[in-house]
Design an enzyme around this catalytic site. Sequence first.
Site, PDB file in Angstrom:
ATOM      1  CB  SER A 168      19.617 -15.178  31.617  1.00 45.55           C
ATOM      2  OG  SER A 168      20.276 -16.361  31.435  1.00 45.55           O
ATOM      3  CG  ASP A 172      18.282 -17.174  29.018  1.00 49.56           C
ATOM      4  OD1 ASP A 172      17.631 -17.751  29.576  1.00 49.56           O
ATOM      5  OD2 ASP A 172      19.462 -17.428  29.328  1.00 49.56           O
ATOM      6  CD  GLN A 195      23.861 -14.346  24.969  1.00 47.53           C
ATOM      7  OE1 GLN A 195      23.930 -13.292  24.295  1.00 47.53           O
ATOM      8  NE2 GLN A 195      24.854 -14.975  25.343  1.00 47.53           N
ATOM      9  NE  ARG A 241      19.891 -20.082  30.711  1.00 45.97           N
ATOM     10  CZ  ARG A 241      19.989 -20.119  32.078  1.00 45.97           C
ATOM     11  NH1 ARG A 241      20.245 -21.401  32.752  1.00 45.97           N
ATOM     12  NH2 ARG A 241      19.899 -19.041  32.448  1.00 45.97           N
ATOM     13  CE1 TYR A 298      21.400 -24.529  33.761  1.00 46.07           C
ATOM     14  CE2 TYR A 298      21.493 -25.542  31.521  1.00 46.07           C
ATOM     15  CZ  TYR A 298      20.971 -24.667  32.330  1.00 46.07           C
ATOM     16  OH  TYR A 298      20.104 -23.643  31.772  1.00 46.07           O
TER      17      TYR A 298
HETATM   18  N1  LIG Z   1      22.815 -17.878  26.611  1.00 42.31           N
HETATM   19  C1  LIG Z   1      23.839 -18.371  27.314  1.00 42.31           C
HETATM   20  O1  LIG Z   1      24.931 -18.721  27.009  1.00 42.31           O
HETATM   21  C2  LIG Z   1      23.836 -18.415  28.781  1.00 42.31           C
HETATM   22  C3  LIG Z   1      22.918 -17.827  29.452  1.00 42.31           C
HETATM   23  C4  LIG Z   1      22.635 -17.841  30.946  1.00 42.31           C
HETATM   24  C5  LIG Z   1      23.224 -18.973  31.407  1.00 42.31           C
HETATM   25  N2  LIG Z   1      24.103 -19.836  30.694  1.00 42.31           N
HETATM   26  C6  LIG Z   1      25.058 -20.737  31.433  1.00 42.31           C
HETATM   27  O2  LIG Z   1      24.147 -21.621  32.272  1.00 42.31           O
HETATM   28  C7  LIG Z   1      24.577 -22.346  33.383  1.00 42.31           C
HETATM   29  C8  LIG Z   1      23.509 -22.112  34.624  1.00 42.31           C
HETATM   30  O3  LIG Z   1      23.301 -20.894  34.917  1.00 42.31           O
HETATM   31  P1  LIG Z   1      22.189 -20.332  35.933  1.00 42.31           P
HETATM   32  O4  LIG Z   1      22.256 -19.125  36.482  1.00 42.31           O
HETATM   33  O5  LIG Z   1      20.952 -20.825  35.241  1.00 42.31           O
HETATM   34  O6  LIG Z   1      22.386 -21.717  36.800  1.00 42.31           O
HETATM   35  P2  LIG Z   1      21.147 -22.562  37.850  1.00 42.31           P
HETATM   36  O7  LIG Z   1      20.353 -21.474  38.454  1.00 42.31           O
HETATM   37  O8  LIG Z   1      20.996 -23.706  37.385  1.00 42.31           O
HETATM   38  O9  LIG Z   1      22.118 -22.812  39.206  1.00 42.31           O
HETATM   39  C9  LIG Z   1      22.853 -21.660  39.996  1.00 42.31           C
HETATM   40  C10 LIG Z   1      24.163 -21.868  40.193  1.00 42.31           C
HETATM   41  O10 LIG Z   1      24.412 -22.929  41.322  1.00 42.31           O
HETATM   42  C11 LIG Z   1      25.585 -23.555  40.894  1.00 42.31           C
HETATM   43  N3  LIG Z   1      25.466 -24.663  41.967  1.00 42.31           N
HETATM   44  C12 LIG Z   1      24.837 -25.931  41.705  1.00 42.31           C
HETATM   45  N4  LIG Z   1      25.280 -26.729  42.818  1.00 42.31           N
HETATM   46  C13 LIG Z   1      26.209 -26.190  43.674  1.00 42.31           C
HETATM   47  C14 LIG Z   1      26.961 -26.449  44.812  1.00 42.31           C
HETATM   48  N5  LIG Z   1      26.802 -27.723  45.242  1.00 42.31           N
HETATM   49  N6  LIG Z   1      27.732 -25.666  45.426  1.00 42.31           N
HETATM   50  C15 LIG Z   1      27.687 -24.183  45.033  1.00 42.31           C
HETATM   51  N7  LIG Z   1      27.172 -24.089  43.749  1.00 42.31           N
HETATM   52  C16 LIG Z   1      26.427 -24.813  43.016  1.00 42.31           C
HETATM   53  C17 LIG Z   1      25.626 -23.779  39.641  1.00 42.31           C
HETATM   54  O11 LIG Z   1      26.936 -24.104  39.238  1.00 42.31           O
HETATM   55  C18 LIG Z   1      25.018 -22.361  38.982  1.00 42.31           C
HETATM   56  O12 LIG Z   1      26.175 -21.628  38.872  1.00 42.31           O
HETATM   57  C19 LIG Z   1      25.874 -21.373  33.527  1.00 42.31           C
HETATM   58  O13 LIG Z   1      27.026 -21.985  32.931  1.00 42.31           O
HETATM   59  C20 LIG Z   1      25.670 -20.307  32.774  1.00 42.31           C
HETATM   60  O14 LIG Z   1      26.758 -19.513  32.374  1.00 42.31           O
HETATM   61  C21 LIG Z   1      24.490 -19.634  29.396  1.00 42.31           C
END
Ligand SMILES: NC(=O)c1ccc[n+]([C@@H]2O[C@H](COP(=O)([O-])OP(=O)(O)OC[C@H]3O[C@@H](n4cnc5c(N)ncnc54)[C@H](O)[C@@H]3O)[C@@H](O)[C@H]2O)c1
Length: 374
Positions: free
Chosen positions: A132, A129, A126, A121, A227
């Site tokens: 996302s 992805d 992007q 990611r 993460y």
């Molecule tokens: N291209 C990019 O740069 C890009 C694109 C998408 C996502 N990301 C990043 O990837 C990361 C994860 O995204 P995602 O949506 O796939 O996450 P995910 O689906 O793995 O998890 C969903 C959310 O649950 C949260 N979580 C986990 N345990 C928890 C708890 N005990 N209590 C409360 N919340 C909890 C995580 O912090 C996350 O925000 C983020 O930092 C996001 O910004 C980066």
Amino acid sequence: MIVGVCKETEALEKRVALTPEGTEKLSKMGLTIYIESESGLASSYSDQQYIDSGAEIKKRNQILSETDLLLAVQAPLAEDLEKMKKNSALIAFLWPLQHKKYVDFLLNADLTGMAMDTIPRISRAQSMDALSSMSNIAGYKAALLGANHLDRYLPMMMTAAGTIPPAKVLVLGAGVAGLQAIATAKRLGAVVEAFDIRPAVKEQVESLGAKFVEVPLEEESETKGGYAKELSDQNKEKQREVIHKHVAKSDIVITTALIPGKPAPQLITRQMVEDMSAGSVIIDIAAEQGGNCEVTEPGKTIRHNEVIVDGPLNLPSSLAHHASKLYSKNILSLLDLLIKDGQPNFNFDDEIIANATVTHNGELISPFVKENMK
Ligand SMILES: NC(=O)c1ccc[n+]([C@@H]2O[C@H](COP(=O)([O-])OP(=O)(O)OC[C@H]3O[C@@H](n4cnc5c(N)ncnc54)[C@H](O)[C@@H]3O)[C@@H](O)[C@H]2O)c1
């Protein structure tokens, strides 16, 4: 080179990996597209649209045996893989860390397996992805489901018959899905609060007009890759204590918390559900990974003490037309990088190609998969 698409076989799957728009782009790149009849029907894309975009409608077995590159949403069944041409490639959601036997199958069959879910990611990736794109849909749909189950308005209503206060929505986990759930609930007029263990999220939550619930945690809760990490038992308890109060006063709770490669963390206990008011709703979109709520039954909507608890599966499929459009675009971006002079170029010096390629020539390739399989 022949690119093939077969009808998805999973019961809940309505998406298709390639839309007519994507077909047209691949045709213009000089590729031949084979598609099984009615592959796009459940996502409102007709055979005629595919034909008009340059595809040829073929029988499933012919597609499997002649295709060089098979595009799919869900990992195809083993009986389909067995029919695939030797050394051909497959691109789909493979979830290699959760399905190690499937990886062994690809290795033994000499098939190249590229996983849309192991694309790193990073900014350059992007447009590929798919995690996302699909999480965004899941978050949007979760908010709509919550509104639909609730026997109350979401926005404040001032009517001649009286004033109705806005509904209170709590979102647990503010990653891609959670942030979209917040934005959608806000648009519907609810008062929204959210919590995530990654402190970096606070600003994003507030920029959407929601309140961030603070839980002071005395440990690192985020990996270098951005993460979430699993919390210690002490901090889990601390988190539950704070969340309990917020859950109790919410009309809708949407839970989206995930920890990569682990079962979903349990954030809402049975007792918390029992302390909610009658008619309140929990939408647990972490249900696929076991759920964030103790009483969630994945794939079902139940009532626990007059609280509605919905644990939907495969939410992106419920918005199949747009989910397919976005997924097809994600795949096309990957193909833009992968295909050189009409052929796949497996350049493992490129971190996107390397991490996405789970198996190639009977070898495990993806550094991400190797590292996390240990
Ligand atoms: N291209 C990019 O740069 C890009 C694109 C998408 C996502 N990301 C990043 O990837 C990361 C994860 O995204 P995602 O949506 O796939 O996450 P995910 O689906 O793995 O998890 C969903 C959310 O649950 C949260 N979580 C986990 N345990 C928890 C708890 N005990 N209590 C409360 N919340 C909890 C995580 O912090 C996350 O925000 C983020 O930092 C996001 O910004 C980066």
